[in-house]
Design an enzyme around this catalytic site. Sequence first.
Site, short mmCIF file in Angstrom:
data_model
loop_
_atom_site.label_atom_id
_atom_site.label_comp_id
_atom_site.label_asym_id
_atom_site.label_seq_id
_atom_site.Cartn_x
_atom_site.Cartn_y
_atom_site.Cartn_z
N HIS A 63 0.84 -1.22 0.00
CA HIS A 63 0.00 0.00 0.00
C HIS A 63 0.86 1.26 0.00
O HIS A 63 1.23 1.78 1.05
CB HIS A 63 -0.90 -0.03 1.25
N LEU A 66 2.28 6.40 -4.91
CA LEU A 66 3.46 6.87 -5.65
C LEU A 66 3.14 8.08 -6.53
O LEU A 66 4.03 8.66 -7.15
CB LEU A 66 4.06 5.72 -6.47
N ASP A 155 -8.99 3.35 -2.81
CA ASP A 155 -8.36 3.90 -1.60
C ASP A 155 -8.10 5.40 -1.69
O ASP A 155 -7.77 5.95 -2.73
CB ASP A 155 -7.04 3.19 -1.29
N HIS A 235 -5.33 -0.28 5.95
CA HIS A 235 -4.95 0.52 7.13
C HIS A 235 -5.94 0.48 8.29
O HIS A 235 -6.47 1.51 8.71
CB HIS A 235 -4.66 1.98 6.74
N ASP A 322 1.12 2.71 3.67
CA ASP A 322 0.23 3.82 3.30
C ASP A 322 1.06 5.09 3.06
O ASP A 322 0.62 6.20 3.36
CB ASP A 322 -0.85 4.05 4.36
#
Lengths: 455, 331
Positions: A63, A66, A155, A235, A322
């Site tokens: 996770h 980028l 997400d 998360h 994350d």
Amino acid sequence: MTTRPILIRNVRILDVGDAFDQVGDLLLRDGHVASRGGHVSPSDAIVIDGTSLVATPGFIDFHAHLREPGFEDKETIATGAAAGARGGFTTLCAMPNTNPAIDNGTVVDFVLQRAREAGPVRVLAVGAVTIGRAGKVLTDMEELAGAGVVAFTDDGAPVADARMMRNALLYAADLGLPVVDHCEDYTLTKGTGIHDGWVASRLGLAGYPSAGEESLVARDIALAGMTGGWFHAAHLSTAGGAELVRRAKQRGLRVTAEVTPHHLTMTEEWVLGHQGRHARGPLTAAAYDTHAKVSPPLRAIDDRAAMVEALKDGTIDSIATDHAPHTWSDKTMPFDDANVGLSVLETAFGSLMALVHGGELPLETLIRKLTVGPAAMLGPRHAGLATLRPGTPADVVLFDPNEEWVVDTARFASKGKNTPLRGATLKGRVRLTIAQGQIVHDGMQPETLKKVARS
Amino acid sequence: MTTPQAAAPAITSLAPRRQVLDLDDFTREEIDLVLGTTESMREVLGRSIKKVPSLRGKIIMTLFLEPSTRTRVSFEQAGKILSADVINLSGSGSSAEKGESLLNTGLTLQAMHADLIVMRHKDSGAPYLLARHLKHAGIVNAGDGRHAHPSQALLDLYTMRRHLGSLEGRKVVIIGDVAHSRVARSNIFGLSAAGARVVLCGPPTLLPLELLRGRDTAYPTANVSVETDLDKAIDGADVVMALRIQTERMEGGATPSMREYTRRWQVTEARMRKARPNALLMHPGPMNEGIELASSLAHGDAQRIEEQVTNGVATRMALLYLLLNGPEASA
């Protein structure tokens, strides 16, 4: 970069995925593990002294944000991969909240192409659940899977509509892939940026209650039960959410979960500034620390402890960073307006080692959750990443569990300097990272020695 | 009417303090100094020529990025009586509207040699951002989101002390949307530090949930309690403080209707009779007459609402004076 064999001598080889833990030599050749244990003396190898260091499979981050395409001022695939290398990660899964979103095969191709250009750190793509992550129309999941995505998620946002989530679970199950949900009930959490606890009260900030996560985790578990689909909770941050996942696993449902380094090591008190050390006295100008603003928010002390417990008892399968890089100005704003997220890749291991040094978590469990756990998310196409068995890919991290270092964000490879750990001393340092047989991060010489050598 | 504390304050300046972000970092001496100075400023305010040269040559900029009339005018007037140059900036028509960040606005004002920035912002904690980054200009928080409104709490403290003397053991009931009120929050901390008992009263949706449920809280629970029934809360009160109700909040579903709110939480004459004789009736303004207070009370003998406004100017004169006229400030 080199294609010469690499020999790490006299190192503790900790391969938890293969129940292997011995001090000896580790030889890497032609991008694969050639041998582990014992002593070997190949004539052509680069030799690295691994005395008092530990070698494990390279870490896998399921996770990471980028940011490319679309937000290259925050991060690029190249800078993200470099940050991963400095943090000991040899595989990164790029989240699809880019612009455009990773919601069709062409964008997947672009991401994977950029990843190849960036070098040997493996960057995999995660596809969106809905077009533009807008929650209205399912993506062509079969096309995305064909292009190589390892999972689906919107997400940054939840799949808010329950029927959409049902449909996504059915389609993804057909493809053998998980649906990763950012479990947040917006009707309860709108306008919040901090846990709904005493610090929120103290600061006069609207709080994101634990129930905002728990309600969507519960919904998604019910939908996983109904569809037979694979629901992965992104998360996870609350004790209640962990308990729901624990029970779902007991019932035999296809449910997995991850937790971030910060939810394992930080609490709501960090928003008061001073790296969580501020007591219940008057506020200082360091209060409203936007570097501690993240979604889900840093939770209460009991939640943090419950996350560690859930990691140990297998409720939580993996640690995922994350990693959410932002620019300086994205964070230099009033708290409510600042962007959410931390730059994590380069501090993850060092911060997590506090759990090991503090006696909360065995080193073996930590490594399992950074390697075996996330590898299980990636499917047979990416087998062998979480072990050092001969013949598997030469993805290796070499670390000193006891070296202390100071977090200097100016040295980050990541464009995101947004971490509340700036200036903190961490104990446990990544010294060398090898991806696909190539050295991608060389921190063998301590910084202090380098300085001495220069002067 | 009792006279305020006559004892001479142990300190004479707020220096080296440059910022007033909240009252939580004020010592008891500092609070006494501000309240004592407020008394002198009230005398200046009562003169026919309302001008003293104390802050001549000082530049005060008011930066109000959220609508406000009373507080901004109060600070402006306070600065002008003390002969400071007061420059007003607001959200509309300013660079903030053109997308300039709060920090850059603050840095710009500092570069113009503002001695003090008096700021209001919709976001809790906004003044802390400027306090972190501005090394020269002082900051006074004139209300940040739902966090704090220290000058309001000081003027309320002054008003109460003026009539009641010591606040030790006094019962203050604060009524309305407590959860979202910076006035309530600053008063809760200020009053409990002064030894008063604070009872928070209002709809359960607008009270701090953790207090209502007895969970871990930032509020000083030794002095602070919650009660949804106004008839019980007001019983024996020395001070009855009604807060402004935001109609947006009502429409957001926090309460069923204005009618329901008025029936259950309006301060009426019948309810005031349950308070102590000569109890003070206060409201930070602006008031929704006939909602928070019955109209007969809003203009009755018990109300101290207009006096609060007057005291507000004097309190802000005291704050500006003590921040800008200290030995450190003139150095």
